[in-house]
Design a protein around this motif. Structure first.
Motif, PDB file in Angstrom:
ATOM      1  N   LYS A 341       0.829  -1.207   0.000  1.00 35.91           N
ATOM      2  CA  LYS A 341       0.000   0.000   0.000  1.00 35.91           C
ATOM      3  C   LYS A 341       0.863   1.257   0.000  1.00 35.91           C
ATOM      4  O   LYS A 341       0.534   2.256  -0.652  1.00 35.91           O
ATOM      5  CB  LYS A 341      -0.923  -0.001   1.218  1.00 35.91           C
ATOM      6  CG  LYS A 341      -2.037  -1.029   1.152  1.00 35.91           C
ATOM      7  CD  LYS A 341      -2.859  -1.030   2.439  1.00 35.91           C
ATOM      8  CE  LYS A 341      -3.948  -2.088   2.400  1.00 35.91           C
ATOM      9  NZ  LYS A 341      -4.712  -2.143   3.679  1.00 35.91           N
ATOM     10  N   SER A 342       1.952   1.205   0.746  1.00 37.84           N
ATOM     11  CA  SER A 342       2.841   2.360   0.817  1.00 37.84           C
ATOM     12  C   SER A 342       3.527   2.613  -0.523  1.00 37.84           C
ATOM     13  O   SER A 342       3.442   3.717  -1.087  1.00 37.84           O
ATOM     14  CB  SER A 342       3.885   2.134   1.911  1.00 37.84           C
ATOM     15  OG  SER A 342       4.882   3.127   1.872  1.00 37.84           O
ATOM     16  N   LEU A 343       4.188   1.606  -1.056  1.00 33.99           N
ATOM     17  CA  LEU A 343       4.953   1.799  -2.290  1.00 33.99           C
ATOM     18  C   LEU A 343       4.053   2.043  -3.494  1.00 33.99           C
ATOM     19  O   LEU A 343       4.477   2.667  -4.474  1.00 33.99           O
ATOM     20  CB  LEU A 343       5.867   0.603  -2.528  1.00 33.99           C
ATOM     21  CG  LEU A 343       6.900   0.322  -1.422  1.00 33.99           C
ATOM     22  CD1 LEU A 343       7.879  -0.757  -1.869  1.00 33.99           C
ATOM     23  CD2 LEU A 343       7.649   1.580  -1.006  1.00 33.99           C
ATOM     24  N   ASP A 344       2.799   1.588  -3.420  1.00 33.11           N
ATOM     25  CA  ASP A 344       1.855   1.873  -4.507  1.00 33.11           C
ATOM     26  C   ASP A 344       1.606   3.370  -4.659  1.00 33.11           C
ATOM     27  O   ASP A 344       1.268   3.842  -5.758  1.00 33.11           O
ATOM     28  CB  ASP A 344       0.529   1.148  -4.271  1.00 33.11           C
ATOM     29  CG  ASP A 344       0.549  -0.292  -4.764  1.00 33.11           C
ATOM     30  OD1 ASP A 344       1.533  -0.672  -5.442  1.00 33.11           O
ATOM     31  OD2 ASP A 344      -0.408  -1.037  -4.468  1.00 33.11           O
ATOM     32  N   GLN A 345       1.759   4.137  -3.588  1.00 32.70           N
ATOM     33  CA  GLN A 345       1.596   5.592  -3.694  1.00 32.70           C
ATOM     34  C   GLN A 345       2.654   6.184  -4.624  1.00 32.70           C
ATOM     35  O   GLN A 345       2.377   7.107  -5.398  1.00 32.70           O
ATOM     36  CB  GLN A 345       1.698   6.239  -2.306  1.00 32.70           C
ATOM     37  CG  GLN A 345       0.660   5.762  -1.309  1.00 32.70           C
ATOM     38  CD  GLN A 345      -0.754   6.042  -1.767  1.00 32.70           C
ATOM     39  OE1 GLN A 345      -1.060   7.141  -2.237  1.00 32.70           O
ATOM     40  NE2 GLN A 345      -1.618   5.053  -1.639  1.00 32.70           N
ATOM     41  N   ILE A 346       3.853   5.646  -4.564  1.00 36.20           N
ATOM     42  CA  ILE A 346       4.936   6.112  -5.437  1.00 36.20           C
ATOM     43  C   ILE A 346       4.710   5.619  -6.863  1.00 36.20           C
ATOM     44  O   ILE A 346       4.923   6.358  -7.837  1.00 36.20           O
ATOM     45  CB  ILE A 346       6.291   5.654  -4.875  1.00 36.20           C
ATOM     46  CG1 ILE A 346       6.558   6.379  -3.541  1.00 36.20           C
ATOM     47  CG2 ILE A 346       7.424   5.916  -5.867  1.00 36.20           C
ATOM     48  CD1 ILE A 346       7.777   5.881  -2.792  1.00 36.20           C
ATOM     49  N   ARG A 347       4.242   4.388  -6.994  1.00 36.61           N
ATOM     50  CA  ARG A 347       3.953   3.853  -8.332  1.00 36.61           C
ATOM     51  C   ARG A 347       2.841   4.661  -9.006  1.00 36.61           C
ATOM     52  O   ARG A 347       2.928   4.992 -10.194  1.00 36.61           O
ATOM     53  CB  ARG A 347       3.561   2.383  -8.221  1.00 36.61           C
ATOM     54  CG  ARG A 347       4.680   1.482  -7.688  1.00 36.61           C
ATOM     55  CD  ARG A 347       4.263   0.018  -7.679  1.00 36.61           C
ATOM     56  NE  ARG A 347       5.314  -0.827  -7.126  1.00 36.61           N
ATOM     57  CZ  ARG A 347       5.274  -1.379  -5.910  1.00 36.61           C
ATOM     58  NH1 ARG A 347       4.223  -1.178  -5.118  1.00 36.61           N
ATOM     59  NH2 ARG A 347       6.280  -2.128  -5.483  1.00 36.61           N
ATOM     60  N   LYS A 348       1.778   4.984  -8.256  1.00 37.99           N
ATOM     61  CA  LYS A 348       0.655   5.738  -8.821  1.00 37.99           C
ATOM     62  C   LYS A 348       1.081   7.132  -9.270  1.00 37.99           C
ATOM     63  O   LYS A 348       0.483   7.704 -10.191  1.00 37.99           O
ATOM     64  CB  LYS A 348      -0.469   5.842  -7.795  1.00 37.99           C
ATOM     65  CG  LYS A 348      -1.195   4.528  -7.531  1.00 37.99           C
ATOM     66  CD  LYS A 348      -2.207   4.679  -6.401  1.00 37.99           C
ATOM     67  CE  LYS A 348      -2.863   3.350  -6.067  1.00 37.99           C
ATOM     68  NZ  LYS A 348      -3.790   3.467  -4.905  1.00 37.99           N
ATOM     69  N   ALA A 349       2.088   7.680  -8.623  1.00 44.22           N
ATOM     70  CA  ALA A 349       2.585   9.009  -9.005  1.00 44.22           C
ATOM     71  C   ALA A 349       3.490   8.950 -10.229  1.00 44.22           C
ATOM     72  O   ALA A 349       3.954   9.992 -10.707  1.00 44.22           O
ATOM     73  CB  ALA A 349       3.337   9.631  -7.829  1.00 44.22           C
ATOM     74  N   GLY A 350       3.740   7.741 -10.735  1.00 44.57           N
ATOM     75  CA  GLY A 350       4.553   7.592 -11.939  1.00 44.57           C
ATOM     76  C   GLY A 350       6.033   7.416 -11.681  1.00 44.57           C
ATOM     77  O   GLY A 350       6.840   7.490 -12.617  1.00 44.57           O
ATOM     78  N   PHE A 351       6.405   7.139 -10.423  1.00 41.56           N
ATOM     79  CA  PHE A 351       7.823   7.047 -10.077  1.00 41.56           C
ATOM     80  C   PHE A 351       8.232   5.640  -9.638  1.00 41.56           C
ATOM     81  O   PHE A 351       9.219   5.470  -8.914  1.00 41.56           O
ATOM     82  CB  PHE A 351       8.156   8.048  -8.968  1.00 41.56           C
ATOM     83  CG  PHE A 351       7.944   9.487  -9.361  1.00 41.56           C
ATOM     84  CD1 PHE A 351       8.523  10.002 -10.513  1.00 41.56           C
ATOM     85  CD2 PHE A 351       7.157  10.324  -8.583  1.00 41.56           C
ATOM     86  CE1 PHE A 351       8.329  11.325 -10.880  1.00 41.56           C
ATOM     87  CE2 PHE A 351       6.958  11.649  -8.937  1.00 41.56           C
ATOM     88  CZ  PHE A 351       7.542  12.152 -10.097  1.00 41.56           C
ATOM     89  N   GLY A 352       7.489   4.631 -10.074  1.00 38.37           N
ATOM     90  CA  GLY A 352       7.794   3.269  -9.668  1.00 38.37           C
ATOM     91  C   GLY A 352       9.203   2.836 -10.018  1.00 38.37           C
ATOM     92  O   GLY A 352       9.824   2.053  -9.287  1.00 38.37           O
ATOM     93  N   LYS A 353       9.739   3.348 -11.126  1.00 37.08           N
ATOM     94  CA  LYS A 353      11.099   2.954 -11.524  1.00 37.08           C
ATOM     95  C   LYS A 353      12.160   3.527 -10.589  1.00 37.08           C
ATOM     96  O   LYS A 353      13.332   3.131 -10.655  1.00 37.08           O
ATOM     97  CB  LYS A 353      11.374   3.405 -12.956  1.00 37.08           C
ATOM     98  CG  LYS A 353      11.393   4.911 -13.165  1.00 37.08           C
ATOM     99  CD  LYS A 353      11.651   5.250 -14.629  1.00 37.08           C
ATOM    100  CE  LYS A 353      11.635   6.760 -14.864  1.00 37.08           C
ATOM    101  NZ  LYS A 353      11.890   7.088 -16.291  1.00 37.08           N
ATOM    102  N   PHE A 354      11.752   4.444  -9.713  1.00 37.04           N
ATOM    103  CA  PHE A 354      12.704   5.049  -8.783  1.00 37.04           C
ATOM    104  C   PHE A 354      12.628   4.427  -7.382  1.00 37.04           C
ATOM    105  O   PHE A 354      13.185   4.969  -6.427  1.00 37.04           O
ATOM    106  CB  PHE A 354      12.472   6.555  -8.685  1.00 37.04           C
ATOM    107  CG  PHE A 354      12.700   7.297  -9.978  1.00 37.04           C
ATOM    108  CD1 PHE A 354      13.649   6.860 -10.896  1.00 37.04           C
ATOM    109  CD2 PHE A 354      11.966   8.436 -10.278  1.00 37.04           C
ATOM    110  CE1 PHE A 354      13.866   7.543 -12.081  1.00 37.04           C
ATOM    111  CE2 PHE A 354      12.178   9.132 -11.464  1.00 37.04           C
ATOM    112  CZ  PHE A 354      13.129   8.680 -12.368  1.00 37.04           C
ATOM    113  N   LEU A 355      11.925   3.300  -7.254  1.00 39.49           N
ATOM    114  CA  LEU A 355      11.899   2.577  -5.981  1.00 39.49           C
ATOM    115  C   LEU A 355      13.158   1.722  -5.853  1.00 39.49           C
ATOM    116  O   LEU A 355      13.543   1.033  -6.800  1.00 39.49           O
ATOM    117  CB  LEU A 355      10.666   1.680  -5.903  1.00 39.49           C
ATOM    118  CG  LEU A 355       9.321   2.385  -5.711  1.00 39.49           C
ATOM    119  CD1 LEU A 355       8.174   1.404  -5.897  1.00 39.49           C
ATOM    120  CD2 LEU A 355       9.249   3.028  -4.328  1.00 39.49           C
TER     121      LEU A 355
END
Length: 431
Positions: A341-355
């Motif tokens: 749920k936490s990391l999905d917030q970053i993915r939804k913002a379009g920055f999943g490749k920066f995880l």
């Protein structure tokens, strides 16, 4: 640039504590006022013998469930957790023997003999030094066998093949049982005495971030090693003056903490550099503190000068992930689901490749301990577990942002014990 004494004097005069987190501005300096956990005067900054006697009883209750006659603990952190005997771990084995009934005993190298007499565990045996004529783990188990446990079930922690060989050589008729989960799972759930120590430690961790920020504001284009040294000097002075008991201060060599900026802020574990801070950089101030052996984290991400739109988007994605995790670190949640749920917030913002990493980890007597707020950990969270909460987003061509809070699992949502602000408007430093 101010010298060290001038900086510490200025910081001390500005470090007033109020009853709420807030900020006031004067000129280009935004001064933060932090709520701090201040214990009553003349209290201890470590757990007392009565606490450890209760803990031994808890361990013995678990041992009965596993039908163990004794436990032999060789892990230094577990020895500290159960007996409170703080020591400097080296190649010399030091062990705690916990019988099914009665008080524990310690098996120690001879150089500990005078120090152990100061603590509540009065039953001990010592060997001269390491390596000695007999393997020292074998020696420890020989002593356990002579105390009547040679034919019983002895619980140990994750024995390696070589260590298990020495254990069985020392107590050949005993049944050696891997009972690691007994201590590990007790350590997961903190009582309020432990959490109070963590609040006390957070007072110093928050202060260290404040010290780093003030140093940057006052001195401008500084290097990472200068920020580290100034922050470590400030908190070491403060801890020395204010702690009633000192059994561990978490300042790692060379000066402690992580303070990457610019593109290096996209390195989650960046080692210090001689780069110079400049306007437009992202800056991460990442510090921990330790009181009574208990560790906490405070990490904050800053913008040097007014952030551009891209920096705002990155920061907002990180903060949304952080807030989601803190909200969901609650009783009954599943560790890996909190992470998703936490990391999905970053993915939804379009920055999943920066995880680049998980959301968090257990924290307490060790800076990193189980359980893990990460994919693959199905642990069901229980009230009073404690975790770091530190999702990050890292663009290697620009930089990164990561806040870390220390969070206590509660019934309805996580309790953040940090007091340092997290919002972007409080994270801008003008130099």
């Amino acid at each position: 640039m101010q010298n060290r004494r001038q900086f510490l004097e200025t910081l001390g005069s500005m470090a007033a504590v109020s009853t709420a987190a807030g900020a006031s501005s004067f000129g280009n300096v935004r001064q933060l006022r932090l709520f701090a956990f201040l214990p009553p005067a003349n209290t201890h900054d470590r757990l007392q013998p009565e606490w450890y006697r209760r803990k031994i009883k808890q361990v013995q209750d678990r041992m009965k469930e596993h039908k163990l006659d004794a436990m032999v603990l060789l892990n230094a952190t577990n020895v500290i957790y159960t007996t409170g005997y703080f020591h400097l771990p080296t190649e010399r084995p030091l062990a705690a023997l916990i019988p099914a009934n009665g008080d524990p005993a310690l098996f120690i190298p001879g150089l500990e003999e005078d120090q152990v007499k100061l603590w509540w565990v009065k039953d001990y045996e010592s060997y001269f030094d390491y390596p000695g004529p007999v393997n020292r783990v074998q020696w420890i188990f020989q002593r356990a066998a002579k105390r009547g446990f040679g034919g019983g079930r002895i619980g140990v922690e994750e024995p390696t093949p070589s260590r298990l060989k020495h254990m069985t050589q020392g107590a050949p008729r005993a049944r050696i049982v891997d009972a690691s989960e007994i201590i590990e799972q007790l350590r997961w759930i903190k009582d309020e005495d432990e959490i109070d120590l963590m609040r006390r430690a957070m007072y110093f961790a928050d202060f260290t971030v404040k010290a780093g920020r003030e140093f940057v504001q006052q001195n401008g284009t500084v290097s990472e090693d200068q920020i580290l040294k100034a922050s470590a000097d400030a908190v070491a002075d403060k801890m020395s003056k204010e702690l009633n008991d000192v059994v561990g201060i978490g300042i790692d060599a060379p000066f402690g903490g992580l303070v990457p900026f610019g593109k290096r802020s996209a390195f989650p574990h960046a080692i210090p550099s001689k780069d110079r801070l400049k306007s437009g950089d992202a800056l991460i101030l990442s510090f921990g503190a330790q009181v009574g052996g208990y560790t906490v984290e405070c990490e904050r991400s800053f913008c040097i000068g007014k952030p551009n739109d891209y920096a705002k988007r990155l920061f907002d994605a990180m903060l949304a992930a952080h807030d989601s995790a803190a909200e969901n670190l609650k009783q009954g949640a599943v560790a890996e689901e909190v992470d998703k749920k936490s990391l999905d917030q970053i993915r939804k913002a379009g920055f999943g490749k920066f995880l680049k990493h998980r959301t968090g980890h257990g924290i307490g007597l060790e800076a990193h301990e189980s359980p893990w707020i990460a994919e693959g950990d199905r642990t069901v969270l229980q009230e009073s577990m404690t975790f770091s909460c530190e999702p990050g987003v890292y663009d290697p061509d620009w930089g990164g942002f990561r806040h870390s809070d220390t969070v206590v699992v509660r019934k309805d949502k996580g309790e953040i014990i940090n007091t340092y602000p997290t919002r972007l408007e409080d994270m801008v430093i003008e130099i």
